[in-house]
Design a protein around this motif. Structure first.
Motif, mmCIF file in Angstrom:
data_model
loop_
_atom_site.group_PDB
_atom_site.id
_atom_site.type_symbol
_atom_site.label_atom_id
_atom_site.label_comp_id
_atom_site.label_asym_id
_atom_site.label_seq_id
_atom_site.Cartn_x
_atom_site.Cartn_y
_atom_site.Cartn_z
ATOM 1 N N LEU A 166 0.830 -1.196 0.000
ATOM 2 C CA LEU A 166 0.000 0.000 0.000
ATOM 3 C C LEU A 166 0.872 1.256 0.000
ATOM 4 N N ALA A 167 1.912 1.250 0.832
ATOM 5 C CA ALA A 167 2.834 2.392 0.861
ATOM 6 C C ALA A 167 3.508 2.585 -0.490
ATOM 7 N N ASP A 168 3.906 1.492 -1.125
ATOM 8 C CA ASP A 168 4.558 1.581 -2.427
ATOM 9 C C ASP A 168 3.622 2.165 -3.478
ATOM 10 N N ARG A 169 2.360 1.732 -3.459
ATOM 11 C CA ARG A 169 1.411 2.208 -4.476
ATOM 12 C C ARG A 169 1.124 3.700 -4.340
ATOM 13 N N TRP A 170 1.267 4.221 -3.124
ATOM 14 C CA TRP A 170 0.934 5.628 -2.897
ATOM 15 C C TRP A 170 2.166 6.487 -2.653
ATOM 16 N N ASN A 171 3.356 5.931 -2.872
ATOM 17 C CA ASN A 171 4.598 6.673 -2.679
ATOM 18 C C ASN A 171 4.673 7.268 -1.275
ATOM 19 N N ALA A 172 4.285 6.464 -0.287
ATOM 20 C CA ALA A 172 4.376 6.874 1.110
ATOM 21 C C ALA A 172 5.669 6.353 1.711
ATOM 22 N N GLU A 173 6.145 7.011 2.746
ATOM 23 C CA GLU A 173 7.333 6.550 3.461
ATOM 24 C C GLU A 173 6.890 5.645 4.605
ATOM 25 N N LEU A 174 7.154 4.356 4.473
ATOM 26 C CA LEU A 174 6.750 3.394 5.494
ATOM 27 C C LEU A 174 7.719 3.471 6.670
ATOM 28 N N LEU A 175 7.200 3.853 7.832
ATOM 29 C CA LEU A 175 8.000 3.979 9.043
ATOM 30 C C LEU A 175 7.636 2.851 9.993
ATOM 31 N N LEU A 176 8.588 1.971 10.255
ATOM 32 C CA LEU A 176 8.350 0.834 11.134
ATOM 33 C C LEU A 176 8.454 1.272 12.588
ATOM 34 N N ARG A 177 7.440 0.921 13.380
ATOM 35 C CA ARG A 177 7.404 1.264 14.797
ATOM 36 C C ARG A 177 7.217 -0.017 15.620
ATOM 37 N N PRO A 178 8.262 -0.822 15.780
ATOM 38 C CA PRO A 178 8.110 -2.066 16.548
ATOM 39 C C PRO A 178 7.900 -1.803 18.034
ATOM 40 N N VAL A 179 7.041 -2.615 18.648
ATOM 41 C CA VAL A 179 6.801 -2.552 20.086
ATOM 42 C C VAL A 179 6.874 -3.969 20.652
ATOM 43 N N LEU A 180 7.082 -4.063 21.948
ATOM 44 C CA LEU A 180 7.038 -5.364 22.601
ATOM 45 C C LEU A 180 5.609 -5.893 22.601
ATOM 46 N N PRO A 181 5.419 -7.201 22.550
ATOM 47 C CA PRO A 181 4.069 -7.769 22.621
ATOM 48 C C PRO A 181 3.378 -7.412 23.936
ATOM 49 N N MET A 182 2.063 -7.468 23.944
ATOM 50 C CA MET A 182 1.291 -7.135 25.140
ATOM 51 C C MET A 182 1.767 -7.907 26.369
ATOM 52 N N VAL A 183 1.924 -9.217 26.198
ATOM 53 C CA VAL A 183 2.269 -10.046 27.348
ATOM 54 C C VAL A 183 3.644 -9.684 27.897
ATOM 55 N N MET A 184 4.518 -9.145 27.051
ATOM 56 C CA MET A 184 5.841 -8.713 27.502
ATOM 57 C C MET A 184 5.821 -7.280 28.006
ATOM 58 N N ARG A 185 4.645 -6.637 27.924
ATOM 59 C CA ARG A 185 4.451 -5.297 28.494
ATOM 60 C C ARG A 185 3.565 -5.356 29.728
ATOM 61 N N GLY A 186 3.327 -6.574 30.243
ATOM 62 C CA GLY A 186 2.542 -6.724 31.463
ATOM 63 C C GLY A 186 1.044 -6.768 31.269
ATOM 64 N N LEU A 187 0.572 -6.855 30.007
ATOM 65 C CA LEU A 187 -0.856 -6.944 29.732
ATOM 66 C C LEU A 187 -1.238 -8.397 29.503
ATOM 67 N N PRO A 188 -2.287 -8.896 30.156
ATOM 68 C CA PRO A 188 -2.642 -10.309 30.023
ATOM 69 C C PRO A 188 -3.244 -10.628 28.660
ATOM 70 N N VAL A 189 -2.974 -11.830 28.179
ATOM 71 C CA VAL A 189 -3.619 -12.343 26.965
ATOM 72 C C VAL A 189 -4.095 -13.755 27.292
ATOM 73 N N PRO A 190 -5.312 -13.900 27.814
ATOM 74 C CA PRO A 190 -5.806 -15.216 28.235
ATOM 75 C C PRO A 190 -5.896 -16.204 27.087
ATOM 76 N N LEU A 191 -5.987 -17.485 27.454
ATOM 77 C CA LEU A 191 -5.973 -18.562 26.467
ATOM 78 C C LEU A 191 -7.098 -18.418 25.448
ATOM 79 N N GLU A 192 -8.326 -18.115 25.912
ATOM 80 C CA GLU A 192 -9.439 -18.045 24.974
ATOM 81 C C GLU A 192 -9.235 -16.935 23.947
ATOM 82 N N LYS A 193 -8.571 -15.862 24.359
ATOM 83 C CA LYS A 193 -8.276 -14.785 23.430
ATOM 84 C C LYS A 193 -7.207 -15.212 22.433
ATOM 85 N N ARG A 194 -6.164 -15.860 22.913
ATOM 86 C CA ARG A 194 -5.108 -16.329 21.999
ATOM 87 C C ARG A 194 -5.666 -17.314 20.985
#
Length: 399
Positions: free
Chosen positions: A228-256
């Motif tokens: 999509l960025a390529d088609r519109w000549n946009a500058e794709l800026l990657l913003r990686p973050v740690l996963p929720m569970v590694m940021r202290g936010l729960p991800v219960p089994l039923e959600k996973r």
């Protein structure tokens, strides 16, 4: 088994719908009950459910603020109604609305009441409400929702499979269409929203992509947002973050479990590989983010993002091993020396935290998320059509 029993007994297919009065997505979904019942000869059973538990819906204030804005945009795309002046409802008004809907079993009556009361609720306006206690109905609905295998309001459940919100109704409709013994009654009730192949020029306007290396949805979004960025000549800026569970936010089994099943469904629709999973949580994610930090500096960021996610979610590659991580890096043009240097550099941690703070500042908390220029951000791999709209606005000089 349920399908076989239904056919043997000559019963109509039964669709269960779970409604939360303080959930913007439920306000949209309830409007579609009569059309779904008519189009597919369904018996629709509505259930009233309480607000989701904190462990499955973290950051409730951000979630509600985002959902109100997103529901308005989604309503416009599907020709549904949602108040433009919607606001967070008061607790006593929510209880009163639940009292109105408790005990309503006819889908048409439920849909009408949910829309009427919901419109007033979201606008902060008064409405007539009986002094009915909804606790029994809420308890029944919560138990039925848990039995169906989900945890959020706005969900449809049909013979062992759940569909959250209007976005997943095309999957449900495809399944229902296969059950019909006669030609379709008409076009689908809900059309699939997806970015097109349109092109334009936003003159290198930034398209921020918040991503996680443990997110199945990020996997099926990565190549698409890059294209999509390529088609519109946009500058794709990657913003990686740690996963929720590694940021202290729960991800219960039923959600996973639902996320994995839903991603598989979406990946099949998009023709993307998914299913051989080696969860990189913990060490695998950290090693991947370290290499990504170096890959971005070397101009290989998007290549490594796609390689890592493909390995984790489609090829079963163990990124905690040197051989696994090196293989994922080398096929993007990175060398063993690059990987070794990346793993010795801890500066990626500060970048990931800065990205998290930026994402939270935009009112979001989960990935994949996107932002074009200074426009409001979007959350979810199923919002690339909205990202495309923003790119079109900028290209047209109206943003």
């Amino acid at each position: 088994m349920r399908t076989i029993r239904r056919r043997l007994m000559g019963e109509p297919p039964t669709l269960h719908y779970f409604h939360g009065v303080a959930d913007p997505y439920s306000h949209l979904a309830a409007q579609l009950l009569p059309a779904l019942a008519a189009a597919y000869g369904l018996r629709v059973v509505p259930h009233l459910v309480p607000a989701p538990a904190a462990e499955v819906a973290p950051e409730p204030e951000r979630l509600l603020g985002w959902s109100i804005r997103d529901a308005g945009q989604l309503a416009a795309a599907h020709g549904l109604a949602f108040p433009a002046d919607a606001r967070a409802p008061a607790a006593d008004a929510v209880r009163a609305a639940e009292g109105v809907l408790a005990g309503l079993t006819d889908p048409a009556a439920f849909s009408e009441a949910a829309f009427r009361v919901g419109t007033a609720l979201w606008r902060g306006q008064p409405f007539d409400a009986p002094t009915r206690d909804a606790q029994a109905a809420l308890a029944e609905g919560a138990a039925a929702l848990a039995k169906a295998g989900h945890y959020l309001p706005g969900v449809f459940a049909f013979e062992g499979e759940c569909y959250w919100g209007v976005d997943r109704l095309p999957h449900l409709e495809a399944r229902l269409a296969d059950l019909r013994q006669s030609p379709p009654m008409g076009p689908p009730v809900v059309r699939q929203l997806e970015a097109s192949d349109r092109r334009g020029d936003v003159r290198r306007a930034p398209l921020e992509f918040f991503l996680s290396f443990r997110s199945p949805y990020t996997h099926i979004a990565a190549a698409r947002v890059r294209a999509l960025a390529d088609r519109w000549n946009a500058e794709l800026l990657l913003r990686p973050v740690l996963p929720m569970v590694m940021r202290g936010l729960p991800v219960p089994l039923e959600k996973r479990m639902y996320i994995v099943r839903d991603t598989k469904r979406e990946a099949d629709r998009l023709g993307l590989p998914f299913g051989r999973i080696c969860d990189p949580v913990g060490t695998g994610v950290e090693r991947g983010l370290a290499v990504l930090h170096r890959a971005i500096a070397l101009g290989r960021g998007p290549d490594f993002v796609e390689s890592f996610l493909q390995g984790a979610f489609a090829e079963g590659v163990d990124a905690t091993t040197d051989a696994g991580l090196l293989g994922l890096a080398e096929r993007t043009g990175l060398s063993a020396a690059d990987v070794q240097a990346a793993l010795a550099d801890e500066s990626w941690r500060a970048i990931a935290e800065q990205n998290r703070e930026r994402m939270f500042g935009l009112g979001l908390w989960g990935v994949p998320a996107f932002r074009v220029g200074n426009l409001p951000a979007h959350w979810g791999q199923d919002r690339l059509w909205a990202v495309e709209q923003d790119l079109g606005r900028i290209a047209g000089g109206i943003a």
